[in-house]
Design a protein around this motif. Structure first.
Motif, PDB file in Angstrom:
ATOM      1  N   UNK A   1       0.817  -1.210   0.000  1.00  0.00           N
ATOM      2  CA  UNK A   1       0.000   0.000   0.000  1.00  0.00           C
ATOM      3  C   UNK A   1       0.844   1.250   0.000  1.00  0.00           C
ATOM      4  N   UNK A   2       0.148   2.374   0.090  1.00  0.00           N
ATOM      5  CA  UNK A   2       0.802   3.681   0.106  1.00  0.00           C
ATOM      6  C   UNK A   2       0.485   4.368   1.425  1.00  0.00           C
ATOM      7  N   UNK A   3       1.536   4.809   2.109  1.00  0.00           N
ATOM      8  CA  UNK A   3       1.354   5.552   3.357  1.00  0.00           C
ATOM      9  C   UNK A   3       0.862   6.943   3.014  1.00  0.00           C
ATOM     10  N   UNK A   4      -0.110   7.415   3.751  1.00  0.00           N
ATOM     11  CA  UNK A   4      -0.663   8.752   3.558  1.00  0.00           C
ATOM     12  C   UNK A   4      -0.031   9.690   4.584  1.00  0.00           C
ATOM     13  N   UNK A   5       1.028  10.411   4.209  1.00  0.00           N
ATOM     14  CA  UNK A   5       1.681  11.310   5.158  1.00  0.00           C
ATOM     15  C   UNK A   5       0.695  12.338   5.696  1.00  0.00           C
ATOM     16  N   UNK A   6       0.793  12.617   6.984  1.00  0.00           N
ATOM     17  CA  UNK A   6      -0.033  13.603   7.665  1.00  0.00           C
ATOM     18  C   UNK A   6      -1.523  13.260   7.640  1.00  0.00           C
ATOM     19  N   UNK A   7      -1.852  11.997   7.453  1.00  0.00           N
ATOM     20  CA  UNK A   7      -3.271  11.627   7.375  1.00  0.00           C
ATOM     21  C   UNK A   7      -4.015  11.952   8.655  1.00  0.00           C
ATOM     22  N   UNK A   8      -3.340  11.881   9.781  1.00  0.00           N
ATOM     23  CA  UNK A   8      -3.998  12.205  11.045  1.00  0.00           C
ATOM     24  C   UNK A   8      -4.178  13.694  11.244  1.00  0.00           C
ATOM     25  N   UNK A   9      -3.366  14.504  10.569  1.00  0.00           N
ATOM     26  CA  UNK A   9      -3.411  15.950  10.769  1.00  0.00           C
ATOM     27  C   UNK A   9      -4.314  16.657   9.763  1.00  0.00           C
ATOM     28  N   UNK A  10      -4.443  16.097   8.578  1.00  0.00           N
ATOM     29  CA  UNK A  10      -5.191  16.779   7.514  1.00  0.00           C
ATOM     30  C   UNK A  10      -6.275  15.844   6.994  1.00  0.00           C
ATOM     31  N   UNK A  11      -7.440  15.903   7.596  1.00  0.00           N
ATOM     32  CA  UNK A  11      -8.524  14.999   7.210  1.00  0.00           C
ATOM     33  C   UNK A  11      -9.340  15.535   6.037  1.00  0.00           C
ATOM     34  N   UNK A  12      -9.254  16.815   5.751  1.00  0.00           N
ATOM     35  CA  UNK A  12     -10.139  17.387   4.745  1.00  0.00           C
ATOM     36  C   UNK A  12      -9.376  17.960   3.558  1.00  0.00           C
ATOM     37  N   UNK A  13      -8.184  17.472   3.308  1.00  0.00           N
ATOM     38  CA  UNK A  13      -7.397  18.024   2.214  1.00  0.00           C
ATOM     39  C   UNK A  13      -7.971  17.586   0.874  1.00  0.00           C
ATOM     40  N   UNK A  14      -7.539  18.248  -0.186  1.00  0.00           N
ATOM     41  CA  UNK A  14      -8.014  17.899  -1.519  1.00  0.00           C
ATOM     42  C   UNK A  14      -7.523  16.523  -1.937  1.00  0.00           C
ATOM     43  N   UNK A  15      -6.444  16.056  -1.338  1.00  0.00           N
ATOM     44  CA  UNK A  15      -5.914  14.750  -1.689  1.00  0.00           C
ATOM     45  C   UNK A  15      -6.679  13.623  -0.994  1.00  0.00           C
ATOM     46  N   UNK A  16      -7.533  13.962  -0.055  1.00  0.00           N
ATOM     47  CA  UNK A  16      -8.309  12.940   0.644  1.00  0.00           C
ATOM     48  C   UNK A  16      -7.422  12.061   1.506  1.00  0.00           C
ATOM     49  N   UNK A  17      -6.654  12.646   2.371  1.00  0.00           N
ATOM     50  CA  UNK A  17      -5.691  11.903   3.177  1.00  0.00           C
ATOM     51  C   UNK A  17      -6.368  11.229   4.357  1.00  0.00           C
ATOM     52  N   UNK A  18      -7.261  10.333   4.080  1.00  0.00           N
ATOM     53  CA  UNK A  18      -7.929   9.600   5.142  1.00  0.00           C
ATOM     54  C   UNK A  18      -7.344   8.208   5.203  1.00  0.00           C
ATOM     55  N   UNK A  19      -7.197   7.698   6.396  1.00  0.00           N
ATOM     56  CA  UNK A  19      -6.551   6.410   6.584  1.00  0.00           C
ATOM     57  C   UNK A  19      -5.049   6.595   6.542  1.00  0.00           C
ATOM     58  N   UNK A  20      -4.335   5.773   7.288  1.00  0.00           N
ATOM     59  CA  UNK A  20      -2.875   5.885   7.324  1.00  0.00           C
ATOM     60  C   UNK A  20      -2.224   5.219   6.126  1.00  0.00           C
ATOM     61  N   UNK A  21      -2.824   4.114   5.673  1.00  0.00           N
ATOM     62  CA  UNK A  21      -2.296   3.370   4.523  1.00  0.00           C
ATOM     63  C   UNK A  21      -3.473   3.012   3.628  1.00  0.00           C
ATOM     64  N   UNK A  22      -3.276   3.188   2.322  1.00  0.00           N
ATOM     65  CA  UNK A  22      -4.311   2.811   1.354  1.00  0.00           C
ATOM     66  C   UNK A  22      -3.723   1.743   0.431  1.00  0.00           C
ATOM     67  N   UNK A  23      -4.490   0.687   0.223  1.00  0.00           N
ATOM     68  CA  UNK A  23      -4.082  -0.390  -0.673  1.00  0.00           C
ATOM     69  C   UNK A  23      -5.048  -0.367  -1.855  1.00  0.00           C
ATOM     70  N   UNK A  24      -4.499  -0.239  -3.049  1.00  0.00           N
ATOM     71  CA  UNK A  24      -5.331  -0.127  -4.256  1.00  0.00           C
ATOM     72  C   UNK A  24      -5.399  -1.457  -5.004  1.00  0.00           C
ATOM     73  N   UNK A  25      -6.358  -1.555  -5.913  1.00  0.00           N
ATOM     74  CA  UNK A  25      -6.489  -2.754  -6.730  1.00  0.00           C
ATOM     75  C   UNK A  25      -5.344  -2.821  -7.742  1.00  0.00           C
ATOM     76  N   UNK A  26      -5.327  -3.865  -8.557  1.00  0.00           N
ATOM     77  CA  UNK A  26      -4.215  -4.077  -9.487  1.00  0.00           C
ATOM     78  C   UNK A  26      -4.112  -2.984 -10.541  1.00  0.00           C
ATOM     79  N   UNK A  27      -5.196  -2.258 -10.802  1.00  0.00           N
ATOM     80  CA  UNK A  27      -5.141  -1.166 -11.781  1.00  0.00           C
ATOM     81  C   UNK A  27      -4.634   0.123 -11.143  1.00  0.00           C
TER      82      UNK A  27
END
Length: 140
Positions: A32-58
């Motif tokens: 997955x991909x770590x979302x830096x500052x996910x705990x500090x910025x919940x409403x950013x345009x990048x949608x930094x919710x969750x500490x780690x996001x795992x995406x599908x094969x695409x």
């Protein structure tokens, strides 16, 4: 009345560093991909919710949104402990559902091997995970 002592800056910084290490290791192990500052910025345009996001094969769709928790507390009896609040679980579910993903909390105890960690799902998300595994992860 109990005295309240401020938490020393060194201890809070060391806790943040430990949390970042847990997030990086979970991202590495899950692909997955770590979302830096996910705990500090919940409403950013990048949608930094969750500490780690795992995406599908695409790489287009979130499959898992992971909230990482590092625990270092030890009880007077020498047992490792972590207090997990329902509000944290509810937040994890809400963040995952916004992207159509399965939410989970990844719990790691300081000083333990990552193979001894625990993953906590909401039952509804666990059953979605189970059905997807049975289908062989084919898209619906």
């Amino acid at each position: 009345m109990r005295e309240i002592h401020p938490v020393p800056k060194e201890r809070t910084q060391s806790g943040r560093d430990f949390g970042k290490r847990v997030e990086r290791e979970v991202a590495r192990r899950t692909g997955g991909e770590r979302m830096p500052m996910s705990g500090a910025i919940k409403t950013s345009v990048r949608g930094l919710e969750g500490d780690v996001r795992v995406r599908d094969s695409t790489g287009q769709r979130d499959v898992f949104v992971i909230e990482c928790k590092g625990a270092g507390q030890i009880t007077p009896r020498g047992e490792r402990t972590y207090v997990l609040k329902k509000s944290v679980l509810d937040q994890m579910v809400a963040e995952a559902e916004r992207s159509g993903a399965i939410g989970l909390v990844y719990l790691h105890w300081k000083g333990n091997d990552f193979s001894d960690d625990y993953v906590i799902f909401r039952s509804e998300h666990f059953f979605r995970f189970l059905e997807a595994a049975k289908r062989g992860w084919r898209e619906e």
